[in-house]
Design a protein around this motif. Structure first.
Motif, PDB file in Angstrom:
ATOM      1  N   GLY A   1      -1.345   1.422 -11.947  1.00 41.11           N
ATOM      2  CA  GLY A   1      -1.336   2.018 -10.624  1.00 41.11           C
ATOM      3  C   GLY A   1      -0.052   2.761 -10.359  1.00 41.11           C
ATOM      4  O   GLY A   1       0.797   2.955 -11.240  1.00 41.11           O
ATOM      5  N   GLU A   2       0.110   3.180  -9.111  1.00 41.17           N
ATOM      6  CA  GLU A   2       1.257   4.006  -8.732  1.00 41.17           C
ATOM      7  C   GLU A   2       2.484   3.169  -8.374  1.00 41.17           C
ATOM      8  O   GLU A   2       3.578   3.705  -8.230  1.00 41.17           O
ATOM      9  CB  GLU A   2       0.871   4.899  -7.553  1.00 41.17           C
ATOM     10  N   ASN A   3       2.286   1.860  -8.210  1.00 41.16           N
ATOM     11  CA  ASN A   3       3.430   1.000  -7.879  1.00 41.16           C
ATOM     12  C   ASN A   3       3.331  -0.272  -8.725  1.00 41.16           C
ATOM     13  O   ASN A   3       2.839  -1.299  -8.283  1.00 41.16           O
ATOM     14  CB  ASN A   3       3.417   0.661  -6.390  1.00 41.16           C
ATOM     15  N   VAL A   4       3.782  -0.189  -9.966  1.00 34.92           N
ATOM     16  CA  VAL A   4       3.697  -1.304 -10.907  1.00 34.92           C
ATOM     17  C   VAL A   4       5.065  -1.499 -11.564  1.00 34.92           C
ATOM     18  O   VAL A   4       5.893  -0.588 -11.575  1.00 34.92           O
ATOM     19  CB  VAL A   4       2.634  -1.033 -12.002  1.00 34.92           C
TER      20      VAL A   4
ATOM     21  N   PHE B   1       0.854  -1.180   0.000  1.00 34.81           N
ATOM     22  CA  PHE B   1       0.000   0.000   0.000  1.00 34.81           C
ATOM     23  C   PHE B   1       0.895   1.236   0.000  1.00 34.81           C
ATOM     24  O   PHE B   1       2.038   1.178   0.461  1.00 34.81           O
ATOM     25  CB  PHE B   1      -0.927   0.011   1.224  1.00 34.81           C
ATOM     26  N   PRO B   2       0.400   2.358  -0.474  1.00 33.71           N
ATOM     27  CA  PRO B   2       1.236   3.568  -0.538  1.00 33.71           C
ATOM     28  C   PRO B   2       1.529   4.139   0.844  1.00 33.71           C
ATOM     29  O   PRO B   2       0.911   3.760   1.844  1.00 33.71           O
ATOM     30  CB  PRO B   2       0.388   4.533  -1.384  1.00 33.71           C
ATOM     31  N   ASP B   3       2.459   5.091   0.889  1.00 32.05           N
ATOM     32  CA  ASP B   3       2.858   5.724   2.148  1.00 32.05           C
ATOM     33  C   ASP B   3       1.787   6.664   2.693  1.00 32.05           C
ATOM     34  O   ASP B   3       1.822   7.023   3.869  1.00 32.05           O
ATOM     35  CB  ASP B   3       4.155   6.518   1.960  1.00 32.05           C
ATOM     36  N   SER B   4       0.889   7.091   1.840  1.00 34.58           N
ATOM     37  CA  SER B   4      -0.201   7.958   2.265  1.00 34.58           C
ATOM     38  C   SER B   4      -1.474   7.477   1.580  1.00 34.58           C
ATOM     39  O   SER B   4      -1.494   7.275   0.361  1.00 34.58           O
ATOM     40  CB  SER B   4       0.091   9.421   1.897  1.00 34.58           C
TER      41      SER B   4
ATOM     42  N   ALA C   1       4.177   9.165  -1.619  1.00 37.43           N
ATOM     43  CA  ALA C   1       2.976   8.865  -2.394  1.00 37.43           C
ATOM     44  C   ALA C   1       2.402  10.107  -3.051  1.00 37.43           C
ATOM     45  O   ALA C   1       1.548  10.009  -3.935  1.00 37.43           O
ATOM     46  CB  ALA C   1       1.914   8.219  -1.501  1.00 37.43           C
ATOM     47  N   VAL C   2       2.845  11.284  -2.626  1.00 35.12           N
ATOM     48  CA  VAL C   2       2.355  12.545  -3.175  1.00 35.12           C
ATOM     49  C   VAL C   2       3.474  13.183  -3.981  1.00 35.12           C
ATOM     50  O   VAL C   2       4.570  13.405  -3.465  1.00 35.12           O
ATOM     51  CB  VAL C   2       1.887  13.501  -2.060  1.00 35.12           C
TER      52      VAL C   2
END
Length: 944
Positions: free
Chosen positions: A472-475, A387-390, A613-614
């Motif tokens: 997604g943001e982490n792929v 999961f992301p940091d935020s 994450a931002v």
């Protein structure tokens, strides 16, 4: 007669092998250079935005060729003229003898020098020109704002869209002519057209004529530059304001016009030198221009500023300050902000929050910046997920009630896979799985979040949806998916204990991705990623596809390079799909009189500094911004959709004309998607930065600057990680409003050293008639309401709280303080902060919500539940019946009684302390609280 000796041809025929090798080498070089270009086109084709690719490419190519050709042609033409008009006879001098050696060296290679110079000019000028593609498209497709600037009465579009190109063309023209002058002068000097060591006729007629025309052209363009400089003053930054000041209007503007006229006269003198044989007049004209620029544009405005403006600056600059205020508020969408006085009370009494039950029930105790570790431990399931940091905050309808939720998608974490190899990284582990949502105001008995959706396969708390996260943001940087369906799918789907091998496998069936089944495409991507296994692997078949550039924000940035994107895309369940929602901004630095800011500094706060994450904004300077586009990216098939959001934005209208057919009308937004639209964070960060000064609407107050605000420091961050408090999403009902709304909030404190609260701002974030409405509650200057930093300090200073936190921090545990929320309820300001506890001795530990801190006026509550803490503050009975958590009715009653007794005890202690100090006002307030607490205790005991 003797026979001639036989002739033998010793040259052998070249065999086919060297030719073949040469051809293959050429093809290989071409493929390597073109693979990225072709892969880029395939990507745009896969998302149906080839028109963007072609428009940008053709515009860049056209500008490259045009600027390169014109620059090279102009300079080379003058070089050729200088060479052709060289003197046939050069008088014998030492200087001429020295130059003869250089001429002898250059003459045999003059063509190569000519071609090389042309190629260099073409390349560098063309490269510079191609970078102006955005400037050109804005100029070409300019759309009127329908608003005129107050000084020149010209539409804002002139400054935003046309002025930049005119200034660029003027600068390019001057620099090109200067290059032509330098090149021509060198040729003339080298071949005797310019003779510095002779007393008379130092230049030939041809040299004098050519240089006179070129110098006259430079000065004439300088005249044009002076004229356009007048308009650029509307965008000038000064210490006081942006735009024209009193001195600019009364001194600099006339000076620029006069200098333009002098420059025209000076240019005519240079042109007149064509028929004259003296440089005296052009030199005199140039001297006049230089002296005039010093006197008229330098000394005169300085004198006006010193002797007229400075003695009465506030009155002289008042009209121009007002222009700056009005333009800035309009450019940043703040012209309709409602600022109202809020007489915040500091006193508390029983039942004080009875009218704010809806807001209290929706107080979000789950901090999206604390919960990531909790989500990972409770919902990650396997190490190859993350999961992301935020996390993100959204809202969903659950059993007919809209509830705030903390949400995230379970993304793939290749680094957590214990068996790393190329096949696993790119063919097997290809996607994340699932959507997780926790209620913002609920927890279980242990302090863990209450999940609306979670687990694998996902629960149905928010309905059915496609759970696979391919975008997604982490792929991975690329994955090869799909292909011919078989009984043994290659892609890992999710762990499943019911299956024989403990997992479910899957074959991608979506429309996303680029076909990679053909030999050509395999070769292209093998070259792109320097990986021969793409070309050789038997697992890649005719129906396979390759996914790359999968980050939602990067996908939108690529199809809409003219947009500035919010730094925090968020996932939402929409119509049975997981969609990433990204806010797009249209910006400009060409709005007259509007304050210019750096996006990087304006959007920086504790969240952007501490969370990976931002995405932080770049160092782009703007003075106009609109949230004109809502973009979505389908997490399963990667479909990118750009929805029009602000139909009145002329910048969006201009880009829509430049890229027709790329924007989907707002009417196409589905009802489900509309329910998850929220006001963007970076937009509000920019607006609150501007609002901190430009809430002041009169020139006199702005000039004084006593009422300027700032965003307080986030009390939960310290040291190098300290930053401004980020804005927070939550559902609340503002004073005077009929119902609660999903909103984003921020407090303000005075600019300076003090930390007491000055104002509280809220922007409505529910898509509806009030969307984007900013309301500011301004506190009286005579009321000393504690700000966030002061409240955080008061929490730690209260003995009961300090002792409890100290105990929680011992024995292998640590305290994590959550977001400090500010709420305008009960006629005053309520602060609420969740307190999490995390074990430090266990690497798998995660924060659990254990306590809640609240503050109102000078009262502090601290309890296991929000209701308990509120009851302590409000005389044992806050007036709210709803609680967050899982307490039973009996438990709630017991808590109410305990809280009432604790409040009575604290009130008695405070009364005795106030009496000892002789503070009878504080003694009276404490007695009132004691009476309220006793009444609440009696009521709780009766109910029990």
């Amino acid at each position: 007669m003797t026979n001639a000796a036989p002739q033998f041809n010793f040259r052998r025929r070249r065999g086919p092998l060297p030719i073949t090798i040469g051809i293959l080498a050429v093809i290989g070089v071409a493929l390597v250079s073109l693979s990225g270009f072709y892969a880029d086109w395939l990507w745009f084709k896969s998302v149906n935005f080839t028109s963007v690719w072609s428009t940008v490419l053709l515009t860049k190519v056209a500008l490259f060729v045009a600027s390169g050709l014109i620059t090279a042609a102009l300079v080379l033409f003058n070089v050729l003229v200088a060479y052709k008009r060289r003197p046939l006879y050069v008088p014998l001098t030492i200087e001429a003898d020295n130059l003869e050696r250089y001429r002898a060296q250059i003459e045999p290679i003059k063509r190569w020098v000519f071609v090389g110079l042309g190629a260099a000019l073409f390349y560098f000028a063309g490269t510079s020109g191609s970078m102006l593609w955005t400037t050109w498209l804005l100029f070409k497709n300019s759309t009127p704002f329908g608003i005129k600037d107050p000084q020149f009465q010209m539409d804002i579009s002139f400054f935003a869209f046309r002025l930049p190109l005119w200034q660029t063309l003027i600068a390019w023209g001057i620099s090109t002519l200067v290059l032509a002058i330098i090149a021509s002068t060198i040729v003339h000097y080298l071949y005797g057209g310019i003779r510095l060591q002779v007393r008379e006729d130092r230049t030939t007629v041809a040299a004098r004529v050519q240089l006179s025309v070129l110098l006259g052209g430079v000065v004439l363009l300088k005249a044009v530059a002076y004229w356009f400089d007048r308009y650029a003053l509307a965008l000038k930054e000064s210490k006081l304001i942006t735009g024209l000041t009193y001195t600019d209007v009364n001194a600099v503007l006339p000076a620029k016009a006069i200098l333009a006229a002098i420059a025209v006269v000076c240019a005519l003198l240079f042109f007149a030198n064509i028929v004259r044989r003296s440089w005296v007049l052009p030199a005199a004209g140039t001297a006049l221009l230089v002296i005039s620029s010093v006197l008229i544009a330098g000394i005169y405005p300085g004198a006006i500023q010193t002797f007229q403006v400075k003695p009465s600056e506030s009155s002289k600059e008042a009209p121009f300050i007002q222009r700056n205020i009005d333009s800035t508020r309009a450019a940043y969408g703040l012209d309709k902000v409602q600022v109202s006085d809020y007489q915040a009370t500091l006193t508390t009494s029983a039942g004080q929050l009875s009218k704010d039950a809806a807001t209290i029930a929706n107080i979000r105790l789950m901090d999206p910046n604390v919960l990531p570790a909790t989500f990972r431990q409770l919902q990650q399931i396997k190490p190859y997920y993350t999961f992301p940091d935020s996390l993100d905050v959204d809202r969903y309808m659950v059993d007919g009630v809209k509830r705030d939720t903390v949400v995230a998608v379970r993304e793939l974490n290749i680094d957590g896979n214990p068996s790393r190899n190329w096949i696993n990284d790119h063919l097997v582990y290809t996607h994340g799985f699932g959507f997780v949502a926790a209620f913002g105001n609920s927890r279980d008995a242990d302090g863990k979040p209450s999940f609306a959706v979670g687990d694998l396969p996902p629960t149905k708390g928010l309905g059915s949806f496609e759970p696979r996260i391919y975008f997604g943001e982490n792929v991975p940087d690329y994955s090869i998916i799909g292909g011919v369906k078989t009984d043994s799918p290659v892609e890992f789907d999710y762990p499943d204990d019911a299956s024989a091998n403990g997992q479910k496998n899957f074959t991608y069936t979506g429309t996303g991705g680029v076909p990679v089944g053909s030999l050509l495409n395999k070769l292209v991507f093998a070259l792109k990623y320097q990986e021969q296994r793409i070309l050789l692997s038997s697992l890649i078949n005719k129906d396979s596809k390759i996914l790359f550039e999968r980050n939602p924000r990067e996908r939108v940035a690529k199809v809409a390079p003219w947009l500035t994107l919010d730094g925090d895309p968020y996932p939402a369940l929409v119509d049975g799909k997981v969609l990433w929602i990204i806010d797009g901004y249209t910006t400009s630095a060409g709005y007259p009189y509007s304050k210019q800011i750096s996006l990087s500094s304006a959007t920086s706060d504790a969240l952007t500094v501490n969370s990976s994450a931002v995405t932080a904004q770049g160092n782009q300077n703007i003075n106009y911004i609109r949230n004109s586009v809502k973009a979505t990216v389908d997490a399963y098939d990667g479909t990118v959709t750009l929805y029009q959001w602000d139909a009145k934005d002329p910048v969006l209208a201009t880009w829509s004309k430049a890229f027709p057919g790329t924007i989907t009308p707002k009417s196409k937004i589905s009802k489900d998607l509309m329910s998850h639209i929220r006001y963007p964070e970076d937009m509000f960060r920019v607006q609150r930065e501007i609002l901190s000064s430009y809430h002041v609407q009169t020139a006199a107050a702005f000039y004084g600057g006593q009422d300027f605000w700032r965003v307080p420091r986030d009390p939960s961050t310290f040291g190098a990680n300290a930053g401004a408090q980020p804005p927070y999403y939550l559902t609340l009902q503002m004073p005077g409003e009929a119902k609660p709304e999903f909103a984003m909030t921020t407090p303000f404190v005075p600019r300076g050293g003090r930390e007491n609260l000055s104002a509280f701002a809220v922007v409505n974030s529910d898509a509806g008639p009030n969307y984007g409405k900013i309301t500011v509650l301004q506190l009286p200057r005579s009321t000393n309401v504690a700000g966030p930093s002061q409240v955080a300090s008061n929490f730690e200073a209260k003995p009961e709280v300090a002792n409890s936190l100290s105990l929680l921090r011992q024995g292998g545990s640590d305290v994590v303080l959550g977001n400090l929320l500010t709420l305008p309820v009960g006629g005053g300001l309520l602060y609420v902060q969740p307190v999490y506890v995390k074990a430090t001795s266990n690497s798998a530990a995660y924060p659990l919500l254990q306590k809640v801190l609240v503050s109102f006026g000078d009262q502090i509550g601290y309890d296991d539940t929000l209701k308990g803490a509120l009851d302590q503050v409000f005389g044992g009975n806050s007036g709210t019946s709803s609680t967050t958590g899982t307490s039973s009715t009996t438990g709630t009653t017991n808590n109410s009684l305990a809280s009432a007794l604790a409040s009575a005890k604290q009130a008695l202690t405070d009364a005795q302390a106030a009496l000892a100090k002789g503070d009878f006002a504080a003694y009276g307030r404490a007695q009132d609280r004691l009476k309220s607490a006793i009444a609440s205790a009696i009521a709780a005991q009766t109910k029990k």
